[in-house]
Design a protein around this motif. Sequence first.
Motif, short mmCIF file in Angstrom:
data_model
loop_
_atom_site.label_atom_id
_atom_site.label_comp_id
_atom_site.label_asym_id
_atom_site.label_seq_id
_atom_site.Cartn_x
_atom_site.Cartn_y
_atom_site.Cartn_z
N ASP A 52 0.82 -1.22 0.00
CA ASP A 52 0.00 0.00 0.00
C ASP A 52 0.85 1.26 0.00
N ASN A 53 2.12 1.14 0.41
CA ASN A 53 3.03 2.29 0.47
C ASN A 53 4.09 2.26 -0.63
N GLY A 54 3.78 1.56 -1.73
CA GLY A 54 4.63 1.61 -2.90
C GLY A 54 5.75 0.59 -2.98
N TYR A 55 5.76 -0.37 -2.08
CA TYR A 55 6.79 -1.40 -2.10
C TYR A 55 6.33 -2.60 -2.92
N GLU A 56 7.26 -3.16 -3.67
CA GLU A 56 7.05 -4.43 -4.34
C GLU A 56 7.46 -5.51 -3.34
N CYS A 57 6.59 -6.46 -3.08
CA CYS A 57 6.84 -7.49 -2.07
C CYS A 57 7.03 -8.85 -2.73
N SER A 58 8.15 -9.49 -2.42
CA SER A 58 8.45 -10.79 -3.00
C SER A 58 8.92 -11.76 -1.93
N MET A 59 8.74 -13.04 -2.23
CA MET A 59 9.21 -14.09 -1.33
C MET A 59 9.95 -15.14 -2.15
N PHE A 60 11.10 -15.54 -1.63
CA PHE A 60 11.93 -16.57 -2.25
C PHE A 60 12.08 -17.70 -1.24
N ASP A 117 3.55 -9.71 -4.18
CA ASP A 117 3.49 -9.50 -5.62
C ASP A 117 4.12 -10.66 -6.39
N GLU A 118 5.15 -11.25 -5.80
CA GLU A 118 5.85 -12.37 -6.43
C GLU A 118 6.17 -13.42 -5.37
N MET A 119 5.95 -14.67 -5.74
CA MET A 119 6.28 -15.79 -4.85
C MET A 119 7.01 -16.85 -5.67
N TYR A 120 8.21 -17.20 -5.20
CA TYR A 120 9.00 -18.20 -5.90
C TYR A 120 9.37 -19.31 -4.94
N LYS A 168 18.83 -6.60 -8.41
CA LYS A 168 19.38 -5.77 -9.50
C LYS A 168 18.26 -5.12 -10.31
N LYS A 169 17.19 -5.88 -10.56
CA LYS A 169 16.07 -5.32 -11.32
C LYS A 169 15.35 -4.24 -10.51
N TYR A 170 15.13 -4.48 -9.23
CA TYR A 170 14.51 -3.45 -8.39
C TYR A 170 15.36 -2.17 -8.43
N ALA A 171 16.68 -2.31 -8.31
CA ALA A 171 17.57 -1.15 -8.30
C ALA A 171 17.52 -0.42 -9.64
N PHE A 193 11.40 -2.03 -2.39
CA PHE A 193 11.02 -3.43 -2.30
C PHE A 193 11.19 -3.98 -0.89
N PHE A 194 10.45 -5.03 -0.65
CA PHE A 194 10.55 -5.80 0.58
C PHE A 194 10.65 -7.25 0.15
N MET A 195 11.81 -7.85 0.41
CA MET A 195 12.05 -9.24 -0.02
C MET A 195 12.14 -10.14 1.20
N THR A 196 11.44 -11.25 1.12
CA THR A 196 11.49 -12.25 2.18
C THR A 196 12.19 -13.49 1.65
#
Length: 146
Positions: A22-30, A50-53, A85-88, A94-97
């Motif tokens: 909601d605050n503009g972060y792309e959220c992903s989980m690896f 947004d992304e789950m791998y 690298k893509k986020y940058a 971004f918030f990556m888990t």
Amino acid sequence: MDFDKFTNDRIPVKSIFELLHDNGYECSMFYSSFFDYTSFRDFLRGRGLDEMYDADTMPGKRTFERVTWGLREEETLGAMQERIKKYAKDGQKFFMTYVPAAPHKPFDSIPDRFRKLKMTEYENYEPNYINEMVYMDWIITSVWTN
């Protein structure tokens, strides 16, 4: 206890992923293992990722054989580094888990260079666990050093 009820019942409060999204972060989980193990995919569904791998969907070319729990952590590490690298490049917040699977019995994914301690007592897996922790320290440090 009913595991599915405990993990899948939705509590009426936003997840950290939803708040950040909601605050503009792309959220992903690896996740180096499998989302379908213990219904983890169902638990995460609708919580703002947004992304789950996982071991079945991890981006990138496989360079190691699979292990009992899924992928060697280097496979997940490489996918995370590429995503960062893509986020940058895109200037994306971004918030990556990262959910590693390595520090679990049967300890079959420890690269030889991290096998410093040997099992000396039957059923005492402490040396293997310590080896895995050294390996995981290297993985976590490597996320930001490439």
